[in-house]
Design a protein around this motif. Structure first.
Motif, mmCIF file in Angstrom:
data_model
loop_
_atom_site.group_PDB
_atom_site.id
_atom_site.type_symbol
_atom_site.label_atom_id
_atom_site.label_comp_id
_atom_site.label_asym_id
_atom_site.label_seq_id
_atom_site.Cartn_x
_atom_site.Cartn_y
_atom_site.Cartn_z
ATOM 1 N N ARG A 7 0.839 -1.206 0.000
ATOM 2 C CA ARG A 7 0.000 0.000 0.000
ATOM 3 C C ARG A 7 0.869 1.248 0.000
ATOM 4 N NH1 ARG A 7 -1.596 -4.602 3.186
ATOM 5 N NH2 ARG A 7 -3.456 -5.252 2.133
ATOM 6 N N SER A 8 1.941 1.197 -0.740
ATOM 7 C CA SER A 8 2.825 2.357 -0.723
ATOM 8 C C SER A 8 2.971 2.975 -2.102
ATOM 9 C CB SER A 8 4.196 1.950 -0.214
ATOM 10 O OG SER A 8 4.712 0.926 -1.027
ATOM 11 N N GLY A 9 1.948 2.869 -2.915
ATOM 12 C CA GLY A 9 1.992 3.574 -4.190
ATOM 13 C C GLY A 9 2.113 2.636 -5.349
ATOM 14 N N GLN A 10 1.424 2.968 -6.401
ATOM 15 C CA GLN A 10 1.438 2.112 -7.571
ATOM 16 C C GLN A 10 2.297 2.695 -8.656
ATOM 17 O OE1 GLN A 10 -2.851 2.138 -7.793
ATOM 18 N NE2 GLN A 10 -2.678 -0.018 -8.165
ATOM 19 N N ASN A 27 -1.235 13.930 -4.741
ATOM 20 C CA ASN A 27 -1.482 13.403 -6.085
ATOM 21 C C ASN A 27 -0.816 14.264 -7.160
ATOM 22 O OD1 ASN A 27 -2.946 11.402 -4.909
ATOM 23 N ND2 ASN A 27 -4.947 12.230 -5.431
ATOM 24 N N GLN A 80 -5.379 5.201 -8.445
ATOM 25 C CA GLN A 80 -3.962 4.954 -8.145
ATOM 26 C C GLN A 80 -3.732 4.857 -6.644
ATOM 27 O OE1 GLN A 80 -1.630 7.227 -6.763
ATOM 28 N NE2 GLN A 80 -3.037 8.945 -6.582
ATOM 29 N N ASP A 81 -4.749 5.219 -5.855
ATOM 30 C CA ASP A 81 -4.631 5.131 -4.398
ATOM 31 C C ASP A 81 -5.350 3.904 -3.848
ATOM 32 O OD1 ASP A 81 -3.057 6.883 -3.038
ATOM 33 O OD2 ASP A 81 -4.535 8.484 -2.904
ATOM 34 N N HIS A 127 -3.824 1.884 -1.341
ATOM 35 C CA HIS A 127 -3.454 2.577 -0.107
ATOM 36 C C HIS A 127 -4.609 2.618 0.887
ATOM 37 C CE1 HIS A 127 -0.474 5.133 -2.625
ATOM 38 N NE2 HIS A 127 0.052 3.983 -2.273
ATOM 39 N N LEU A 164 -5.073 5.132 4.014
ATOM 40 C CA LEU A 164 -6.011 6.257 3.886
ATOM 41 C C LEU A 164 -7.096 6.192 4.956
ATOM 42 C CD1 LEU A 164 -6.464 6.358 -0.013
ATOM 43 C CD2 LEU A 164 -5.090 7.899 1.386
ATOM 44 N N PRO A 181 5.632 -0.917 6.685
ATOM 45 C CA PRO A 181 5.445 0.533 6.516
ATOM 46 C C PRO A 181 4.573 0.833 5.290
ATOM 47 C CG PRO A 181 7.769 -0.020 6.742
ATOM 48 C CD PRO A 181 7.033 -1.310 6.600
ATOM 49 N N GLN A 182 3.551 1.636 5.500
ATOM 50 C CA GLN A 182 2.648 1.975 4.400
ATOM 51 C C GLN A 182 2.973 3.386 3.925
ATOM 52 O OE1 GLN A 182 -1.338 1.275 5.726
ATOM 53 N NE2 GLN A 182 -0.953 -0.879 6.114
ATOM 54 N N LEU A 183 3.849 3.466 2.954
ATOM 55 C CA LEU A 183 4.344 4.774 2.504
ATOM 56 C C LEU A 183 3.888 5.062 1.083
ATOM 57 C CD1 LEU A 183 7.964 4.300 3.850
ATOM 58 C CD2 LEU A 183 6.100 5.517 4.973
ATOM 59 N N PHE A 184 3.862 6.344 0.756
ATOM 60 C CA PHE A 184 3.553 6.740 -0.612
ATOM 61 C C PHE A 184 4.867 6.774 -1.386
ATOM 62 C CE2 PHE A 184 0.122 8.641 1.904
ATOM 63 C CZ PHE A 184 -0.960 8.056 1.271
ATOM 64 N N GLU A 185 4.919 5.992 -2.434
ATOM 65 C CA GLU A 185 6.183 5.767 -3.125
ATOM 66 C C GLU A 185 6.757 7.038 -3.735
ATOM 67 O OE1 GLU A 185 7.999 2.498 -6.225
ATOM 68 O OE2 GLU A 185 5.864 2.834 -6.165
ATOM 69 N N TYR A 186 5.896 8.007 -3.980
ATOM 70 C CA TYR A 186 6.342 9.196 -4.713
ATOM 71 C C TYR A 186 6.459 10.430 -3.822
ATOM 72 C CZ TYR A 186 1.325 8.949 -4.656
ATOM 73 O OH TYR A 186 0.054 8.769 -4.244
ATOM 74 N N ARG A 241 12.557 2.805 6.215
ATOM 75 C CA ARG A 241 11.121 2.939 5.920
ATOM 76 C C ARG A 241 10.314 2.822 7.203
ATOM 77 N NH1 ARG A 241 9.423 1.482 0.560
ATOM 78 N NH2 ARG A 241 7.679 0.350 1.454
#
Lengths: 566, 248
Positions: free
Chosen positions: A293-296, A325, A388-389, A392, A396, B83-88, B136
């Motif tokens: 869940r860390s980004g696609q 986003n 795209q989320d 996550h 979220l 860890p649940q991170l946003f890759e960007y 992370r």
């Protein structure tokens, strides 16, 4: 060993269908299946009342256009990296198959076999989609022709990816090994240069659409172009055959190319491992990102972040979602393509604005067509929202933000950039026709449309994005967001069907707004600018519908449980 | 601070958690332990608002999760095992994102200290793909601590950390509890639980097997007197007759 691979494929397909079938116990999935079946019948199976027969001249031009398209896609395989993902193995496949007593050739064959499933499925869709295209061939022959076309294309792009990888990895040795392919590639590049040298002055000198079309037709008839289109023409020939005997001859040539390309790809096993590993790592990163869940989005590893956007620590929490986003858009290069398109449109319009002639109308029409295209396809391409989320969701759901606010922010994240691009295009269209007094639409009306466009476009885009997010939120088990393996043109049949469903839903959502517009305009017809009031009210109705949908989807998000994947 | 009353979670016919009740007061650290598949993660995810209880009530700092989810979540931090991170988003951007989301007005002032505390100062502009597993995890922890949560829920917080990171993490958890946070800590590292937790909740097959301080749990089971947490845990969660305890 083949038995084991067949067992793996068979079990995977069977279990996947089983999971999908179990979802039908839920009323919303069952209802969606019924609606989907009706849609399929209407679009794909409904018998044609009057079988149409396309004129022969049009048919011939279509064949040239198709060959040109195939050529571009084949060349694209040499320039871009896309098809390498066809070699992408899942983490489980890497773990079980790579150390297994299998040859690399065996693994390639396995992957090619798997990719055939997608091609076969899409070939069937194309047969139904194009059943009224005027072809006189029987459906099985059209199916085989389409299958050979897609297989040829897929194999060529895969072979190109392998050569690219081999050259990068093995340098001189790779160069020697792929000498024939490199010679062919170089010859193609020379041919393109010769065509451009002869054709560009004629195209530049052309005035108006018909002259430009004529110049392009002339360019396609040049010896270099004929040589370049020779192979693509052979590949598309079975699909355009006018009789069974013609089909038989064309299919033989196409099949021969298919076998040659198959041999080429299979003997490229030196490059296979590197290409497969790279593709698998890329895929693994995306899958890992999804699972964690860390980004696609695929962000290139090691790429340093140089630019950011400031974010105030206080304000609506939804602002943080839009900010996040937008950074994704910046860092995946998608915003670059959006801005690039806008700049290209503006640059193209500049000479037209100067000439104030028919070219201006041409640019305006092109820009407005792009606006419409973006309404239909913009949000499908951008996906800068909940889609795209989607992976996550657990993260979220821990955030202190209501579901409606979150979904609203996600919708804005996609609708806003698309609208900005469209507004830029509307400005281009307006500017390109500014001095043209001979247009049937008066300047005042054009100015009115220009001023109304931000509101209208934002409203329309918010609606289309909401519809697509609704699909992801209501049917998470069916909607595959951001496909891990690139579909390619051979998977376009599925894309067309999905776009059709979304468009149909959008048209249904548009009905109340259209009714409002018609009624208000009729009631206020005596007023000078009644259409402005009617349009504003219609936009209000559509916006209201979208707002209600966002609220409903917000509640759905709050109830969404990631583990249930329902 | 954290109140769970008759929490039950069903997945179809499967009972994941049944009738679980406990509370964690400010300053307390509750150790949630149980074998694989016991229902720990389900419980933690329900506490974090990721899944909804089938029955029962969960309240964070006086706000019921079902009725006031936003208010409850504002006072909560959940640090998952993965860890649940946003890759960007970069390290710093993650913290800015969390600051805005939780309305931390002085986030820009807090971020440098937190980054330094977790030894992320050299990685502030790095994306998660450039971070090691431990880094992370540290970032996830920093994100969880930025808004100074009243309730802190940690699932295997030491996973991926190096020995120095583990020590610092233990100190951080203890410091947060001393600062008045209610902490729930789920871990298979029983020595960590033994060291940090003031109370224990042992669950097995979705049910509470024991709840209270270690001394209270042992006091109710005279046969376990003098045994360590590992022996007590195995005795409480064994499906069959417990293996004979080694003589201590």
């Amino acid at each position: 060993m083949i038995d084991a691979l067949l067992y793996l494929t068979g079990s995977t397909i069977r279990n996947r269908f089983g999971v999908q079938a179990r979802r039908l116990r839920q009323p919303r999935y069952a209802l969606a299946l019924v609606l989907g079946a009706v849609y399929f019948w209407l679009v794909l199976l409904r018998p044609a009342s009057q079988p149409s027969q396309a004129p022969t001249s049009l048919w011939n031009n279509a064949e040239t256009v198709a060959a040109l398209g195939i050529l571009l896609l084949m060349l694209g395989g040499w320039v871009f990296r896309g098809e390498r993902m066809a070699l992408a193995f899942t983490a489980a496949e890497v773990q079980f198959l790579f150390p297994a007593p299998l040859t690399r050739r065996g693994l390639i064959t396995f992957k090619l076999f798997r990719s055939q499933l997608v091609i076969l499925f899409n070939a069937v869709i194309w047969i139904f989609v194009l059943r009224r295209s005027g072809s006189v061939l029987a459906a099985p022959l059209r199916f085989v022709g389409t299958w050979m076309l897609f297989s040829n294309l897929s194999l060529h792009r895969l072979g190109a990816a392998l050569v690219r990888t081999s050259l990068v990895e093995h340098g001189r040795a790779g160069f020697r090994r792929h000498l024939p392919a490199i010679v062919l590639g170089t010859a193609s590049a020379v041919a393109i240069f010769l065509i451009l040298r002869d054709a560009v002055p004629a195209i530049r000198a052309a005035r108006g659409a018909s002259q430009i079309t004529h110049a392009i037709e002339h360019a396609a008839d040049l010896p270099a172009a004929r040589a370049l289109l020779f192979l693509p023409r052979l590949i598309v020939a079975p699909s355009f055959a006018q009789s069974t005997s013609e089909w038989m001859r064309a299919a033989g040539a196409s099949l021969l190319i298919l076998l040659l390309q198959l041999f080429w790809v299979i003997q490229s096993d030196v490059a296979f491992e590197e290409a497969a590993v790279q593709a698998s790592v890329e895929r693994a990163r995306r899958v890992d990102a999804r699972r964690r869940r860390s980004g696609q989005a695929a962000v290139s590893g090691g790429k340093k972040v140089k630019r950011t956007i400031p974010l105030r620590p206080s304000g609506l929490p939804g602002g943080a979602i839009v900010w996040k986003n937008t950074l994704l858009l910046m860092r995946t290069g998608r915003v670059g393509s959006v801005i690039g398109l806008a700049i290209m449109a503006i640059v193209l319009s500049l000479p037209a604005v100067e000439s104030r002639g028919i070219d201006g109308r041409f640019v305006a029409i092109a820009a407005l067509m792009m606006v419409v295209l973006l309404i239909v396809l913009g949000s499908r391409v951008l996906q800068n929202d909940f889609r795209q989320d989607a992976e996550h969701v657990p993260a979220l759901k821990t955030l202190p933000i209501s579901g409606a606010q979150l979904v609203g922010a996600e919708v804005v994240s996609s609708a806003l950039p698309i609208s900005l691009l469209q507004i830029a295009l509307v400005i281009v269209a307006y500017g390109a026709t500014l001095g043209d007094d001979s247009l049937p639409i008066p300047l005042g009306l054009r100015t009115g449309v220009l001023l109304m466009s931000p509101l209208m476009l934002l409203t329309i885009n918010a609606t289309t994005v909401t519809i697509q997010n609704a699909a992801a939120l209501l049917f998470p088990g069916w909607v595959r967001v951001s496909p891990v393996v690139g579909g390619g043109v051979e998977a376009m049949g599925q894309g067309i069907l999905v776009t059709g469903v979304l468009l149909l839903t959008f048209l249904v959502a548009l009905l109340p707004a259209a009714a409002t517009f018609t009624i208000v305009w009729w009631l206020l017809s005596r007023l000078h600018n009644a259409w402005i009031i009617a349009l504003l009210l219609a936009a209000g109705v559509l916006l209201g519908e979208t707002w209600l949908a966002v609220r409903g989807l917000g509640r759905r998000f709050e109830k969404l449980e990631p583990t249930s994947s329902s | 601070m954290i109140v769970v009353d008759s929490f039950t979670k069903l997945y179809g016919d499967l009972v994941a958690v049944e009738n679980l009740s406990f509370s964690v007061a400010p300053g307390e650290v509750l150790g949630l332990v149980g074998p694989n598949g016991a229902g720990k993660t389900t419980t933690l995810r329900a506490l974090a608002g990721i899944i909804a209880p089938t029955r029962g009530r969960i309240a964070i700092a006086g706000h019921e999760l079902a009725r006031e989810p936003v208010e409850a979540k504002r006072r909560l931090a959940f640090i998952p095992d993965e860890p649940q991170l946003f890759e960007y988003l970069t390290v710093e951007e993650h913290l800015r994102f969390v600051g805005r989301m939780y309305g931390v007005a002085d986030a820009p002032a807090r971020i440098p200290g937190l980054v330094k505390e977790l030894e992320l100062q050299d990685k502030q502009r790095a994306l998660p793909t450039e971070l090691s597993r431990g880094m992370r995890q540290k970032l996830a922890i920093a994100c969880g601590l930025l808004h100074d949560p009243a309730a802190l829920i940690l699932d295997e917080p030491l996973t991926g950390l190096d020995p120095a990171g583990m020590r610092r993490m233990r100190e951080t958890i203890a410091a947060r509890a001393r600062g008045g946070a209610a902490v729930i800590l789920s871990s298979h590292l029983l020595h960590l639980v033994e060291e940090l937790c003031t109370k224990l909740l042992v669950i097995h097959r979705g049910r509470s097997m024991a709840y209270g301080t270690f001394e209270e749990i042992v006091a109710e089971r005279p046969q376990l007197a003098g045994r360590g947490l590992e022996d007590v845990f195995l005795a409480l969660t064994s499906d069959t007759e417990a293996p004979p305890l080694p003589k201590s």
